[in-house]
Scaffold this motif. Sequence first.
Motif, PDB file in Angstrom:
ATOM      1  N   PRO A 161      33.707  52.570  18.028  1.00 28.88           N
ATOM      2  CA  PRO A 161      34.060  52.392  19.436  1.00 28.88           C
ATOM      3  C   PRO A 161      35.017  51.216  19.592  1.00 28.88           C
ATOM      4  O   PRO A 161      34.881  50.205  18.923  1.00 28.88           O
ATOM      5  N   ALA A 193      27.405  51.917  16.444  1.00 25.56           N
ATOM      6  CA  ALA A 193      26.770  52.073  17.749  1.00 25.56           C
ATOM      7  C   ALA A 193      25.545  51.156  17.790  1.00 25.56           C
ATOM      8  O   ALA A 193      24.404  51.595  17.841  1.00 25.56           O
ATOM      9  N   ARG A 222      28.282  46.780  21.022  1.00 26.36           N
ATOM     10  CA  ARG A 222      29.161  47.956  21.071  1.00 26.36           C
ATOM     11  C   ARG A 222      28.448  49.223  21.524  1.00 26.36           C
ATOM     12  O   ARG A 222      29.073  50.277  21.631  1.00 26.36           O
ATOM     13  N   LYS A 223      27.154  49.138  21.753  1.00 22.58           N
ATOM     14  CA  LYS A 223      26.401  50.359  22.041  1.00 22.58           C
ATOM     15  C   LYS A 223      26.934  51.100  23.274  1.00 22.58           C
ATOM     16  O   LYS A 223      27.119  52.313  23.246  1.00 22.58           O
ATOM     17  N   ALA A 252      30.167  52.710  22.566  1.00 26.21           N
ATOM     18  CA  ALA A 252      29.960  53.860  21.685  1.00 26.21           C
ATOM     19  C   ALA A 252      29.507  55.076  22.491  1.00 26.21           C
ATOM     20  O   ALA A 252      29.971  56.196  22.256  1.00 26.21           O
ATOM     21  N   MET A 253      28.633  54.834  23.465  1.00 24.02           N
ATOM     22  CA  MET A 253      28.145  55.953  24.280  1.00 24.02           C
ATOM     23  C   MET A 253      29.281  56.546  25.109  1.00 24.02           C
ATOM     24  O   MET A 253      29.365  57.762  25.289  1.00 24.02           O
ATOM     25  N   LYS A 306      31.435  58.616  22.888  1.00 24.44           N
ATOM     26  CA  LYS A 306      30.782  59.903  22.585  1.00 24.44           C
ATOM     27  C   LYS A 306      31.054  60.916  23.708  1.00 24.44           C
ATOM     28  O   LYS A 306      31.397  62.066  23.446  1.00 24.44           O
ATOM     29  N   LEU A 345      26.301  59.486  17.493  1.00 24.62           N
ATOM     30  CA  LEU A 345      26.355  58.036  17.309  1.00 24.62           C
ATOM     31  C   LEU A 345      25.605  57.668  16.037  1.00 24.62           C
ATOM     32  O   LEU A 345      24.625  58.314  15.675  1.00 24.62           O
ATOM     33  N   SER A 357      24.733  54.035  13.246  1.00 24.91           N
ATOM     34  CA  SER A 357      24.975  52.671  12.802  1.00 24.91           C
ATOM     35  C   SER A 357      24.628  52.610  11.332  1.00 24.91           C
ATOM     36  O   SER A 357      23.467  52.754  10.953  1.00 24.91           O
TER      37      SER A 357
END
Length: 359
Positions: free
Chosen positions: A204, A229, A233-234, A237-238, A241, A264, A266
Motif C-alpha cells: 500500500p 497490511a 499501513r493497515k 492496505a484496505m 484492496k 491482504l 503481512s
Amino acid sequence: MFNRMPVPDHSTHPNVNPHLSEQIAQRKPNALLPEDYVARLLTGDRVALGRAITLVESARADHQQLAEQIVAQCLPHSGKSFRIGITGAPGVGKSTFIETFGLYLLSQGRRVAVLAVDPSSQVSKGSILGDKTRMFELASQANAFVRPSPSGESLGGVARKTRETILLCEAAGYDVIIIETVGVGQSETAVHSMTDFFLLLLMPGAGDELQGIKRGIVEMADLIAINKADGERKGLAMRAKREYAGALHLFPPKSSGWSPQPVLCSAIENLGITEIWQLLLAYQELTLKNAYFQHNRTRQATFWLHESVQASLHNLFYHNERVQEQLQAVEKAVLDGSMTPFKGAALLMEKFLTPEKIE
Ligand code: GDP
C-alpha cells in the motif's frame, strides 16, 4: 487437488543403488555420467541438484552437452509440481513473503524450491533481486532449495535455464516451485509463461494505487496480494484492496475460468498466508477439473519450443563467419541510407544460407 499429482517417493526409487553416493564421491567430478547425476537427483540429493543446475547454467560446450542429457533423463520424472510465479517491484517484500510463505508450505509437508529470473544483473552488473543471503531461514531447511538467478545473461538465456532448472527440481521431488522476478523488461512475461499461477505482490502506498504498475502485469495476475497490511499501513492496505477489487472487475474473464482477487497479507506478521495458499489450492482444483491446468502447460511447452528454435537460429546466424564478415558493412549501408534494412537482411540471409565452398 494436489493428491491427484503425487510426488514419487524418491527415497525408495527402485533404480537407485544404495551405494551410489559412495561410489560417486570417489570419482572425479568430470568423470560423472549423466545417469550418476540423475540417480542422485532422484533421491532428492541437493548437492547433485545444485551441480546439475550449474551445468545447465554453464557456457561450456561439454557442460551443456552433459546438462542436456541430464535434463532429458529427468523429463519423465518432472511436471508434478505446482509452479508459482511471484512478481513485484523492489521493496514490496518479495523475499520476506517467500520466506514466510515457504516456511508455511514446509509446515504443510511440501518440498519447496525457490528460483529467480533476474536479467537485471546483465545490464546493471548488480542484481535487483539480491544474492544468496536472502531467505536465509528458508534456505537452511532440509526440504527447501533456494537458488539465485543465473547471471550474465539475456532474459532469453536466463528464462531457458530457469525452465530447465524447474524440471530438475521437480525430478528431485520439489512439489512447489516458486519463481520470483521483478518487473524488469519482460521478465514477468517470461515467468508468467513458465508457471501455473501468477501472484502479483504490491504494497500500500499514498495516492493512486494503480499508478506505476504496468497494466499488463495486473491483467496477468491470478492473485494480487497487498503486503505490509500491518501497523500504520493497515488502513491504506484496505483501501488499496477495495480499489484493486474494482479494477479487476473491469478485465475480461480469464480463460482459466478463475476470477482473480486482491487479498491482504503481512509477510512480517505472518498474516494472510494460509488464506493465500487456500486460494492457490482452489485455483489448482478448479483448473485441474476444467483441464485448463494441463492445457496451459501444453501451450507453454509449445511456446518454449518456438522460443528455443528462435534462440538457436539467432545464435547460428550471428555466429556464422560469412554473416560476421558482412555485418558491419551492411549495418553501415543501412545507417547511411544507401541500403534498406530489408535489402540488408536479405543480403545477410543469402550469405548465411550459401553453403561453404570447398577449396
Ligand atoms: P523485495 O525487494 O521485494 O524482495 O523486498 P524485501 O523482502 O527485501 O523487503 C523490503 C523491506 O520491506 C524490508 O525492510 C522488509 O523488512 C520490509 N517488509 C517486508 N514484508 C513486510 C511486511 O509484511 N510488513 C512490513 N511492515 N514490512 C515488510
